[in-house]
Motif scaffolding. Sequence first.
Motif, PDB file in Angstrom:
ATOM      1  N   LEU A 345       0.913  -1.454  -0.003  1.00  0.00           N
ATOM      2  CA  LEU A 345       0.147  -0.065  -0.202  1.00  0.00           C
ATOM      3  C   LEU A 345       0.752   1.323  -0.047  1.00  0.00           C
ATOM      4  O   LEU A 345       0.847   2.150  -0.973  1.00  0.00           O
ATOM      5  CB  LEU A 345      -1.041   0.052   1.293  1.00  0.00           C
ATOM      6  N   PRO A 346       1.945   1.487   1.016  1.00  0.00           N
ATOM      7  CA  PRO A 346       2.796   2.499   0.999  1.00  0.00           C
ATOM      8  C   PRO A 346       3.741   2.629  -0.210  1.00  0.00           C
ATOM      9  O   PRO A 346       3.821   3.539  -0.803  1.00  0.00           O
ATOM     10  CB  PRO A 346       3.490   2.574   2.165  1.00  0.00           C
ATOM     11  N   THR A 347       4.097   1.327  -0.745  1.00  0.00           N
ATOM     12  CA  THR A 347       4.901   1.250  -2.110  1.00  0.00           C
ATOM     13  C   THR A 347       4.045   1.860  -3.127  1.00  0.00           C
ATOM     14  O   THR A 347       4.408   2.624  -4.126  1.00  0.00           O
ATOM     15  CB  THR A 347       5.137  -0.119  -2.321  1.00  0.00           C
ATOM     16  N   ARG A 501       4.661  -4.491  -9.587  1.00  0.00           N
ATOM     17  CA  ARG A 501       3.285  -4.262  -9.911  1.00  0.00           C
ATOM     18  C   ARG A 501       2.667  -2.938  -9.483  1.00  0.00           C
ATOM     19  O   ARG A 501       1.913  -2.051 -10.139  1.00  0.00           O
ATOM     20  CB  ARG A 501       2.264  -5.398  -9.232  1.00  0.00           C
ATOM     21  N   THR A 502       3.174  -2.434  -8.307  1.00  0.00           N
ATOM     22  CA  THR A 502       2.915  -0.991  -8.110  1.00  0.00           C
ATOM     23  C   THR A 502       3.412   0.107  -8.708  1.00  0.00           C
ATOM     24  O   THR A 502       2.938   1.153  -8.934  1.00  0.00           O
ATOM     25  CB  THR A 502       3.164  -0.768  -6.314  1.00  0.00           C
ATOM     26  N   SER A 503       4.572  -0.182  -9.227  1.00  0.00           N
ATOM     27  CA  SER A 503       5.199   1.016  -9.907  1.00  0.00           C
ATOM     28  C   SER A 503       4.610   1.055 -11.408  1.00  0.00           C
ATOM     29  O   SER A 503       4.215   1.863 -11.865  1.00  0.00           O
ATOM     30  CB  SER A 503       6.950   0.668 -10.290  1.00  0.00           C
ATOM     31  N   ALA A 507       2.818   3.532 -14.483  1.00  0.00           N
ATOM     32  CA  ALA A 507       3.870   3.749 -15.294  1.00  0.00           C
ATOM     33  C   ALA A 507       4.900   4.270 -15.089  1.00  0.00           C
ATOM     34  O   ALA A 507       5.508   5.123 -15.514  1.00  0.00           O
ATOM     35  CB  ALA A 507       2.986   4.555 -16.759  1.00  0.00           C
ATOM     36  N   LEU A 508       5.623   3.722 -13.943  1.00  0.00           N
ATOM     37  CA  LEU A 508       6.805   4.206 -13.477  1.00  0.00           C
ATOM     38  C   LEU A 508       8.041   3.007 -13.550  1.00  0.00           C
ATOM     39  O   LEU A 508       7.634   1.990 -13.184  1.00  0.00           O
ATOM     40  CB  LEU A 508       6.691   4.681 -11.943  1.00  0.00           C
ATOM     41  N   GLU A 509       9.088   3.391 -14.139  1.00  0.00           N
ATOM     42  CA  GLU A 509      10.138   2.248 -14.068  1.00  0.00           C
ATOM     43  C   GLU A 509      10.827   2.396 -12.839  1.00  0.00           C
ATOM     44  O   GLU A 509      11.611   3.363 -12.338  1.00  0.00           O
ATOM     45  CB  GLU A 509      10.955   2.500 -15.216  1.00  0.00           C
ATOM     46  N   ALA A 510      10.799   1.474 -12.064  1.00  0.00           N
ATOM     47  CA  ALA A 510      11.690   1.272 -10.772  1.00  0.00           C
ATOM     48  C   ALA A 510      12.773   0.282 -11.134  1.00  0.00           C
ATOM     49  O   ALA A 510      12.673  -0.760 -11.619  1.00  0.00           O
ATOM     50  CB  ALA A 510      11.082   0.457  -9.712  1.00  0.00           C
ATOM     51  N   ARG A 511      13.957   0.948 -10.814  1.00  0.00           N
ATOM     52  CA  ARG A 511      15.281   0.189 -11.002  1.00  0.00           C
ATOM     53  C   ARG A 511      15.939  -0.022  -9.738  1.00  0.00           C
ATOM     54  O   ARG A 511      16.120   0.668  -8.810  1.00  0.00           O
ATOM     55  CB  ARG A 511      16.169   1.174 -11.819  1.00  0.00           C
TER      56      ARG A 511
END
Length: 629
Positions: A345-347, A501-503, A507-511
Amino acid sequence: MCGIAGIFHTEGLKPVDPTRVRAMCDAIAHRGPDGDGIWTAPGVGLGHRRLAIIDLAGSPQPMASADGAAMLVFNGEIYNYRELRRELAAEGMQFHTDGDSEVILAAWQRWGVDCLPRLHGMFAFALYDLRERTLLLARDRLGVKPLFTATLADGSVIFGSELKALLAHPSLRREIDPLAIEDYLAWGYVPDHRSILKGVEKLAAGHYRLLRHDRVAPPTVQWWDISFADRERGSEADLGVHLLHRLREAVSSRMEADVPLGAFLSGGVDSSSVVALMAEASTSPVKTCSIGFDVAALDESSYAETIAQRFATEHHAAMVGADDYALIDRLAGMFDEPFADASALPTFRVCELARRHVTVALSGDGADEAFAGYRRQVFHHGEEQVRRLLPQGLRQPLFGTLGALYPRLDFAPRPLRAKATLLSLARDGNEGYARALAVTQAEQRQALYSADFLRLRGDYRAEQPFVETMRRAPARSGLDRAQYADLKFYLPGDILTKVDRTSMAVALEAREPLLDHRLVEFGARLPETLRVRRGTGKYLMKQVMRRSLPDEVLFRPKMGFVTPIAQWLRGPLAGQARAIADSATLARTGWFDAGQLRRLTDAHISGTADNSRLLWQFVMLDRSLAGLV
């Protein structure tokens, strides 16, 4: 960062309906709002949704090789693609774009499946070779990017970045796997060796499949594994210099993008280290994002603010409150399978916040697995010393009896909560660590299940594959085996699934720079004394980062991204907790004892026990099943 989907016929070159491939891609449109494409040929169809990060205008997918003999759909980033491009160009390969996708195609044509170890990054891709009529499905070393597959009744194989892509195909059976329920209740997620639906598989991290027409689909092949069998030699100072070099290299390599880039900042060791190294490598202020909680005891936002001020970042912050419970149906939809890590949820909220300012965000995930930063790993390291001193024949009756008699003290100070440690010491190290990681113990699950479900489950226990993973680990010690299992089991199943899934939902790329495979391999070779020392994990990493970070950040007790679910379910969300036992969806399954669920809820709300994690599991299971069947 994108979404991929496709269909491959293993029984001949039957035509593929492009509308089915498009429907599968449309189901994951959130992963790639910047473009889409479909390509079909006899026996195969590939689909793609694009989130443009590098070579914004020049790398649409599906992408053909320079000679048109291979087609690719790709999700991820290859961080060393420029070096590979130079090497391949020197050997005569032609390129028409400036991105990493075309490099994968050229690498395949030059080296075949041996191209995979040359790719540094996060990826899941499907590559069809028109000359060989083969389809390569491949996943990165540590499982940062997901790939689901299923074989249908007509012999065709379908695949996609998320389960919802497969669910868009009308021929996929929607039959729940009861063993996945056992896994889920034990761990809080469905591990990569299983799926919530029978017949659906997840391609394992560091594996590939090479499919051919007119042949039975072959088993997966492992192309990478992590080894803890060797040790680095050198002084602490020398190894610290090496570690710092690896950290800098991992962070800087992930700062290339043609779109705005920033970082998640919780104020813990890992995210603070990433931000410190980004600030060192950047000529402009780093954009940082953090989330706080409306329960003061669990709020770390002041530490994030301290780091933001220290490195003069462009900082953005938001709060999570009990009213965010309204997101639960949206969360369930993101994950498709039941997923009960409450930090999702916070992620999600921090991803939402970050997406308002950047398209790419670096995270601090992976250091705990690589450098022994989890409290359970430190405890296990200590327990293993006890096991070496006392034989199993003495430990089992001594600690087993003490553990059975010792009360469960959920709300007591941590040193007094010894029941789990005593019960762990009664077992061998592998079984003890599995017990430490499990959300719900085997005896508690047994009490929750109905007689019908117990028959369905049979002799299977969720701990069995985890224990086997530890037993077969290329390792020297119990700490090695624990870290190996976390990297192979917990990391892809929980942590990386949560972030992906959360990113991608926004439509955010997490690295994940701390999951650079060269950094992880170096961490696996460190002597145990440089991973755990004097009851502290990530010892060498913390010593190295003292050059940049204050001790109050490096050495404060680890909190993690904790959500105040316990307080919420006892307060503003008590009504939601009570509704679990009467859920029509759960009742229709016939799997659980409703009376036992009521007793768990009453005990939690009254404050006599902390059953919040288990109650949250049932809430998420209820919502997920409602969307699947």
